[in-house]
Scaffold this motif. Structure first.
Motif, short mmCIF file in Angstrom:
data_model
loop_
_atom_site.label_atom_id
_atom_site.label_comp_id
_atom_site.label_asym_id
_atom_site.label_seq_id
_atom_site.Cartn_x
_atom_site.Cartn_y
_atom_site.Cartn_z
N GLN A 31 0.89 -1.29 -0.18
CA GLN A 31 -0.08 -0.16 -0.05
C GLN A 31 0.94 1.04 0.01
N TRP A 32 1.93 1.19 0.68
CA TRP A 32 2.78 2.37 1.03
C TRP A 32 3.66 2.60 -0.45
N HIS A 33 4.12 1.42 -0.79
CA HIS A 33 4.73 1.47 -2.11
C HIS A 33 4.26 1.96 -3.22
N GLY A 34 2.64 1.78 -3.24
CA GLY A 34 1.89 2.53 -4.34
C GLY A 34 1.98 3.93 -3.99
N LEU A 35 1.74 4.44 -2.89
CA LEU A 35 1.69 5.75 -2.68
C LEU A 35 2.98 6.48 -2.63
N GLU A 36 4.09 5.77 -2.54
CA GLU A 36 5.38 6.42 -2.76
C GLU A 36 5.78 6.63 -4.21
N ARG A 37 5.33 5.66 -5.04
CA ARG A 37 5.62 5.71 -6.31
C ARG A 37 4.47 7.00 -7.20
N LEU A 38 3.42 6.93 -6.47
CA LEU A 38 2.38 7.84 -7.24
C LEU A 38 3.08 9.21 -6.83
N THR A 39 3.47 9.36 -5.59
CA THR A 39 3.95 10.65 -5.33
C THR A 39 5.26 10.93 -5.88
N TYR A 40 6.20 10.00 -6.12
CA TYR A 40 7.48 10.22 -7.01
C TYR A 40 7.55 10.49 -8.13
N PHE A 41 6.55 9.93 -8.93
CA PHE A 41 6.49 10.00 -10.34
C PHE A 41 5.18 10.68 -10.90
N VAL A 42 4.29 11.20 -9.98
CA VAL A 42 3.32 12.13 -10.50
C VAL A 42 3.05 13.37 -9.73
N LEU A 43 2.63 13.04 -8.35
CA LEU A 43 2.24 14.19 -7.50
C LEU A 43 3.33 15.31 -7.30
N PHE A 44 4.53 14.55 -6.80
CA PHE A 44 5.67 15.57 -6.48
C PHE A 44 6.30 16.37 -7.75
N PRO A 45 6.45 15.65 -8.77
CA PRO A 45 6.94 16.40 -10.04
C PRO A 45 5.92 17.36 -10.35
N MET A 46 4.74 17.27 -10.20
CA MET A 46 3.52 18.27 -10.57
C MET A 46 3.70 19.58 -9.44
N LEU A 47 4.06 19.20 -8.36
CA LEU A 47 4.09 20.37 -7.47
C LEU A 47 5.49 21.32 -7.91
N LEU A 48 6.42 20.39 -8.12
CA LEU A 48 7.69 21.30 -8.64
C LEU A 48 7.47 21.96 -9.89
N ILE A 49 6.92 21.52 -10.96
CA ILE A 49 6.51 22.23 -12.20
C ILE A 49 5.70 23.42 -11.76
N TRP A 191 -5.56 23.60 -16.30
CA TRP A 191 -4.08 23.42 -15.99
C TRP A 191 -3.74 23.53 -14.76
N HIS A 192 -4.00 24.90 -14.14
CA HIS A 192 -3.49 25.27 -12.87
C HIS A 192 -4.46 24.67 -11.79
N GLU A 193 -5.83 24.50 -12.15
CA GLU A 193 -6.68 23.92 -11.29
C GLU A 193 -6.36 22.29 -10.97
N VAL A 194 -5.89 21.84 -12.18
CA VAL A 194 -5.61 20.37 -11.63
C VAL A 194 -4.14 20.04 -11.26
N ALA A 195 -3.07 21.07 -11.55
CA ALA A 195 -1.76 20.99 -11.11
C ALA A 195 -1.72 21.45 -9.61
N ASP A 196 -2.58 22.48 -9.35
CA ASP A 196 -2.65 22.86 -7.60
C ASP A 196 -3.21 21.73 -6.94
N ALA A 197 -4.25 21.32 -7.40
CA ALA A 197 -4.79 20.11 -6.47
C ALA A 197 -3.77 18.94 -6.38
N LEU A 198 -3.13 18.50 -7.57
CA LEU A 198 -2.12 17.48 -7.47
C LEU A 198 -1.06 17.88 -6.43
N GLY A 199 -0.70 19.14 -6.65
CA GLY A 199 0.42 19.75 -5.89
C GLY A 199 0.17 19.71 -4.34
N ARG A 200 -0.99 20.01 -3.86
CA ARG A 200 -1.32 20.27 -2.57
C ARG A 200 -1.57 18.63 -1.95
#
Length: 307
Positions: A31-49, A191-200
């Motif tokens: 369960q945590w490995h899935g969240l880790e990969r989701l954060t590392y490859f999708v959520l956190f890169p979106m926050l950085l961008i 874009w901003h609405e989706v990116a902000d939601a993912l970033g938060r």
């Protein structure tokens, strides 16, 4: 000091919640490995961008903040490499050395961004985004290279090392976000609405994953390698960064952001990289856990000294 502790408190509450959830509601590692990969490859890169896209880099001292953090990370990396022969004489082998190296040089971006935003709002995020551009590419390149040289069962070719770095999603996120900012590329509202939601969501989930990954066994008797990793990151790194920041003439919010970014514990993604490339993952888990716990004491001190 009270203001700093108030800004840090939500961050460490989320980390503690991650510890509790790992031992109660979500006990499966998968369960945590899935969240880790989701954060590392999708959520956190979106926050950085998105953070870099929205940052007004014309109003922040890019050279000072970025330069101080870049040079401090470089100095710490070179110091660790210079100490390699001495550490070998203390029976610290190659894989263990890579864990000390990663523990001393990498940084926990979720904590840095959360504290920066809590203390200084959008200005804090803009300043922290400069830190991301300065630190993330350098420490990722160095970490991969050190692991390939000292820990990999088989020596990695230069091409393999380069490809590992190129595939790093955090480096690409910094490049994309900075490029969009520099060329002033207009982006649609959706874009901003989706990116902000993912970033938060990335900050909260990232902190929960950090807590879930903490290893609490053996903390009362840390090894020499773990002690060195903690001392280098929580004591020496902030001193180096703040000395360089003062040399660059920084003060106020800019100086405080340097303190925040330099004083955070090591990134949990270092543990993932250690597992993939033959590093001493249990030692690194101990370093990350000790740093995360002790940072609750050392970070307020470092920030309060310059805030």
């Amino acid at each position: 000091m009270a203001v700093v502790i108030a800004a840090l408190l939500p961050v460490f509450i989320l980390i503690v919640l991650g510890v509790v959830l790992k031992r109660s509601l979500m006990r499966l590692d998968t369960q945590w490995h899935g969240l880790e990969r989701l954060t590392y490859f999708v959520l956190f890169p979106m926050l950085l961008i998105q953070t870099l896209v929205k940052a007004d880099l014309t109003k922040v001292p890019v050279a000072g903040v970025g330069g101080a953090l870049l040079l401090s990370a470089l100095a710490m990396s070179l110091l660790c490499l210079a100490l390699r022969p001495a550490l070998a004489r203390l029976d610290i082998d190659g894989p263990a050395f890579t864990s000390i190296f990663q523990g001393a040089t990498r940084w926990q971006t979720y904590v840095a961004l959360s504290v920066s935003a809590n203390l200084y709002g959008d200005v804090g995020l803009a300043l922290a985004s400069v830190a991301m551009v300065a630190i993330i590419p350098l420490v990722n390149v160095f970490s991969v290279a050190v692991l390939a040289h000292y820990a990999a069962p088989e020596k990695q070719s230069a091409r393999t090392i380069v490809m590992t770095v190129i595939r790093n999603p955090l480096i690409w996120a910094c490049v994309i976000g900075l490029a969009i900012n520099v060329v002033h590329l207009p982006l649609p509202k959706i874009w901003h609405e989706v990116a902000d939601a993912l970033g938060r969501s990335s900050l909260a989930i990232g902190l929960l994953v950090t807590g879930a990954g903490l290893q609490l066994k053996g903390l009362l008797r840390p090894s020499l390698g773990a002690t060195l990793g903690v001392a280098f990151k929580l004591v020496l790194m902030p001193l180096l960064a703040l000395a360089l920041a003062l040399w660059f003439g920084l003060s106020g919010n800019s100086l405080a952001i340097v303190a925040i970014c330099a004083a955070v514990p090591t990134s949990p993604s270092a543990y993932v990289l250690a597992r993939q490339m033959g590093g001493d993952a249990p030692l690194l888990a101990q370093i990350i856990t000790l740093q995360t716990i002790l940072a609750a004491i050392t970070m307020p001190i470092a920030i309060a000294l310059v805030a």
